[in-house]
Structures are given as structure tokens and as C-alpha cells.
Design an enzyme around this catalytic site. Structure first.
Site, short mmCIF file in Angstrom:
data_model
loop_
_atom_site.label_atom_id
_atom_site.label_comp_id
_atom_site.label_asym_id
_atom_site.label_seq_id
_atom_site.Cartn_x
_atom_site.Cartn_y
_atom_site.Cartn_z
CE LYS A 175 -4.31 -1.86 0.71
NZ LYS A 175 -5.41 -1.87 0.16
CB SER A 226 -9.89 0.31 10.20
OG SER A 226 -10.48 -0.92 9.35
#
Lengths: 311, 311
Positions: free
Chosen positions: B50, B75
Site C-alpha cells: 500500500k 482501518s
């Protein structure tokens, strides 16, 4: 002579071992105040550097010796390493294990084709059974750490590390039976550039620290450490090498071992066994000594029982 | 145009990311009947691929946009990635997290300097709070997976893999929000040699599988999977790319995910999160499809709560 032996050993075992990767971590550099590189022997075949020494010992046998197989006593990584090294050469490996050895370790030895012999869980039982096996099979006994061929084999990890990182100021390794640190000390002496070797050892099994102080091989007064690979003691083959070439031993607390292990798992995302974390624990305990130095650490192994993670 | 964008993106983000190592395992090759290489994004900065997409998105902002910062709702790993990418550029990252997000995830975001805003634990609460933050700060919203800059960033993992392993027949990645598989599919199309891309997805969150069947973006009927990174759904930016360039999606059972995760931990000695294991699980489920092919797997991340190991 050691230099030549190390070079020959490395060429001999190369086809059977991995030249394991070297990893680093910006965060661990920050935490330690040093520049750390990790030689990842947890990625070695069967999961530990022991594969190097076991392979060298097996390959040095004569054809006649090979016919009779090898024998050792170990409930740890050397049992698996000798089993796999013997299998690679198509010979028998007799492994004497105490009756209280963990099932998971016995199964690993079986997976690699080792022939398990269960002894009483003490030195006397172990040695008696080893003797019986040798008499019956004429197998060659290979000691897990007090054997020059094994010592040379273990030294090849540091040789590889020094080849890609010739400017290391110091290499830190865990100390158990003394095979790894003796081999590393020879490798650093012959292939490093003023590269020191320092050992990390649990306070709970500090025979090597006390042996270097007293000048003779001391036994452990305790072996109540989570670093189960480091409960053994030095031997007459590796102790003189350690006396001559090792700079010092740093002792660490159990909590420091667990913290270092957790740091490696969390930050480097690699699985190391508690014994492996002792070297980093030593660096973190004595930060001033390593400040701004280039430090190599040999991650000795990654064989962990996942049901017993200490954090 | 995609090809150029990918090349520019890789050059842009290079200083901020790791070109992660590629590992393999003889034993996993034997088990799978294929030749597997693993692109280890668990070793990426902040522990997941990511970081690539978040970094590209931040670096594409104008100076004026940068002054106002960025905002996302996540989250998971994208929250940490955007926080670190923003920190690297000296700008604010507003992270909307549900009130029931694990403490360990919130702490990780704080460590990387993200500003946490707690929302009600549902879509409505999350979107309302994001809107309020954007109105108050004029921050730029960055979607974790449905954003072309993010998609290009995620594709750079496969670009690096294909540079060292240009002969891969197929690359397998886990499918969650679709950013990784869309980026990988573009990379394989423009930089592979007839290299297919296949997704692995839990049966318990099989929106992508059903979306490819129906031809429109489907929602999840369940998200009760241990692969917590894969509970999200595709978006209008990545779905057309996936439709055009992805060969197929293979669904896997929860037990297959856990088994694959354990295999990677035990045999490769690396720490991967459950979502990462879904790609290997897919290969092991459909062994015939991959038989004797050269298969690349992107290990997506290694952020694990060690108190919740499922084996």
C-alpha cells in the site's frame, strides 16, 4: 591452513546450501544507533546455519565411512541438519534424542530421513546409546559443534556476509556449543578487514562468558533460558579458536531476548527462533559499544513452535 | 498511456519505497508442482504494498493541494501507508477510522504521524465525517484502491518482479478493493511476455468473482473472512481494468487461507498477514491450472497481531 580449509569447505558445500539473503531495517538502525545487516540463516535449508557444518562433515567422510553412516546426539537443529545432509549423500543418519524431546522436533528429524534412537534424558543415557550404535553400525560420530569440519562449515555464513559487506567492523553471533562463533571468528580473521567477532549469550547459560574469564571450559550452572539452542557448552576443538579470535561475550537477560525477538518479527517480518535474537539483544544492551559501527548479525535459525510464542 | 504512467510512477516513488526481495522455496515448489517466486511486499516500508500507491498519490498533488493535506477512510494498511507517505512529504494525513477499529491499528497510524478521526462504525458515519473534514480543511480525498494514481503505484511491485523474472507465465495476487490486481494487470500487460494475472479471493468476500461474472460491481454478501484486508469491494476506476486484463478469480475457503499462511510462516520463515496467503491458497487449490508454470505471487503485507495467530 584454516584459510585454505574455509575456502575448500565453502566450495564443497555450495551445491547443498543456500547463499542466504542479507536484510536490513531502517527502524532497527535507528533503535540501535548502528548500521546493522542481518545474514538470514533462518532462510537456510532446514531453517538454520547448522546445515552448513553438517554438510561439510558428511562430505568429508571416506566412501568406507559413508557406508556405515553417521551418528550424533541432538534434540535441536543439528539433528535435522545431519539427517538432511546424510540424506543428500544417500547415507544413514542415526540421531540419539532424549525421551523428553518435543514431538515436533522428532517429527522434523523423521521428515528429513533421520533414524531416531530414544535415550534416557541424561548425559549418561545419551552417551551409552551413542556408543552402542557406533559398535553395532560402525557409524562415524559427528559432534554438533566440537568438530573442525563442522566449525569450518558454520564459518561459511560469515564468509558470504563479508563478501557482500567487506567493511563490517564487527560480527555478532549467538553462542551455544561454540561451533558458530568459532567458525565466524576464523572467517572474520581471514576474510574480514579488522572485523571483530562478539558473542551474545544468555545470563541463564553463560558458560562461554565464564570460560573466557577463567581460561578453561566451564559448564553451565543453569540452562533455564528460552534460547534453547544455547544451552550447550564449549568443547576442546572450538574453545582455543574462541580464546584466540573472539573479542568478547555479552550476556543478556531473558526479557531482552524476548524483546529482540519481537522486534525482529514485528519490524523485519521474518521468523527467527529465540536463540537468533540473542545477538541483536547483545547489540541493544551495549549500544555505546556499537555506536555508528557497521555491524553484521548472523540470524542463526527460524525453527519455532508457533504454539509457544513468548509475546 | 498506462505504460508511460507506470514508468513515470515508478521513477517518482523509487526514493520512498523498497525494491523488495524476491524469495522462493524448494519445498513450496514441490508441494504446488509449480515454480513459485514471491515478491515480498511484507518487507515494504510500513509492511505492505500500500506504501507504493499512497506515495504516488501524495507525490501527484499540486503544492496548493499539499498545503491542505490528504484524507482517507481505512482501518487497515492504507491508513498507515497514507500517514507515512504524507509524513515523507511534510503534509497532514487525516485518517477516518471506525470507533471499533483495533487499538493496535490506531497506534500504528499515530506512529506514522496520521491524524485520527473516529467515526461511527458504518458507511454513513464514515462518509459524513470524511465530508466534514474535507469541508473544514480542504484536504484531498485519496481512496485506498479506486484511484488511478494509487493503482499505478500498486502496479510497480509487479513491474519490479517482471524486471528480474521476465519469463513469468502468471502473477497471482489477493483481491480486496481491486487496487493491487488492477495495477498488477496493467504491469503484466505492458511489461510481461504473455503473462496472465489471476486473483485469489475468499469465498467469504467474493464480490470480485461475482462482479466479473455479472459484468457489474457487486457488493459482498458476507465479509466474515480472516483475510481482513480483502473485505472491501471493487470501484469504478479499477473494475474496467480488471474486466479487461484479469484472467480469472479463484475463490478459496478460510481453512485454505490458514493452511497457506502456516505453510509460508513454517517453510519460508517470513511473516505474512492472512490476506497475503490467499494467493498461495488459490494456487494450491487449483494445482492443475498452474502445473509446471512459472508463477509469481505478490505477498501483500506482513502486519499481524501476534496475539491472534490462527494456528
Amino acid at each position: 591452513m584454516h584459510r585454505e580449509e574455509l575456502l575448500n569447505c565453502h566450495n564443497r558445500i555450495k551445491p547443498y546450501i543456500h547463499n542466504t539473503p542479507v536484510l536490513s531495517s531502517t527502524l532497527l538502525d535507528e533503535i540501535s544507533g548502528t548500521s546493522l545487516v542481518f545474514k538470514c540463516e533462518n532462510f537456510q535449508k532446514m531453517g538454520a546455519y547448522k546445515m552448513r557444518g553438517a554438510t561439510n562433515a558428511v562430505l568429508q567422510l571416506s566412501d568406507k565411512q559413508k557406508n556405515h553412516g553417521v551418528v550424533t546426539h541432538s534434540s535441536g537443529n543439528f539433528a535435522q541438519a545431519l539427517s538432511l545432509a546424510a540424506k543428500n549423500s544417500g547415507i544413514d543418519a542415526h540421531i540419539v534424542m532424549p525421551s523428553n524431546a518435543p514431538k515436533v522436533k522428532m517429527n522434523a528429524v523423521k521428515t528429513y530421513g533421520g533414524i531416531i534412537h530414544i535415550s534416557e534424558p541424561n548425559l549418561k543415557g545419551r552417551e551409552a546409546l551413542s556408543k552402542t550404535i557406533i559398535e553395532e553400525t560402525q557409524a562415524t560420530f559427528i559432534h554438533p559443534s566440537n568438530d573442525l569440519n563442522v566449525i569450518y562449515g558454520q564459518g561459511t555464513a560469515a564468509m558470504e556476509l563479508l563478501k557482500t559487506h567487506p567493511d563490517l567492523d564487527v560480527i555478532v553471533v549467538p553462542v551455544g556449543g561454540g561451533g558458530l562463533i568459532a567458525g565466524t571468528a576464523l572467517a572474520a580473521h581471514y576474510f574480514g578487514h579488522n572485523c571483530k567477532v562478539i558473542g551474545g549469550e544468555p545470563f541463564e547459560a553463560d558458560d562461554a562468558y565464564r570460560s573466557l574469564k577463567s581460561g578453561k571450559i566451564e559448564s553451565n550452572t543453569s540452562s533455564n533460558t528460552i534460547a534453547d539452542g544455547l544451552r550447550t557448552v564449549l568443547g576442546d576443538k572450538n574453545f582455543p579458536i574462541i580464546q584466540k579470535h573472539v573479542d568478547r561475550i555479552i550476556r543478556v537477560e531473558e526479557t531482552e531476548i524476548i524483546n529482540a525477538m519481537k522486534l525482529i518479527w514485528e519490524r523485519m517480518k521474518i521468523i527467527v527462533e529465540p536463540s537468533s535474537a540473542v545477538a541483536l539483544a547483545a547489540v541493544l544492551r551495549k549500544k555505546d559499544m556499537f555506536n555508528k559501527r557497521k555491524v553484521g548479525i548472523v540470524i542463526s535459525g527460524g525453527n519455532v513452535d508457533f504454539t509457544k510464542i513468548p509475546f
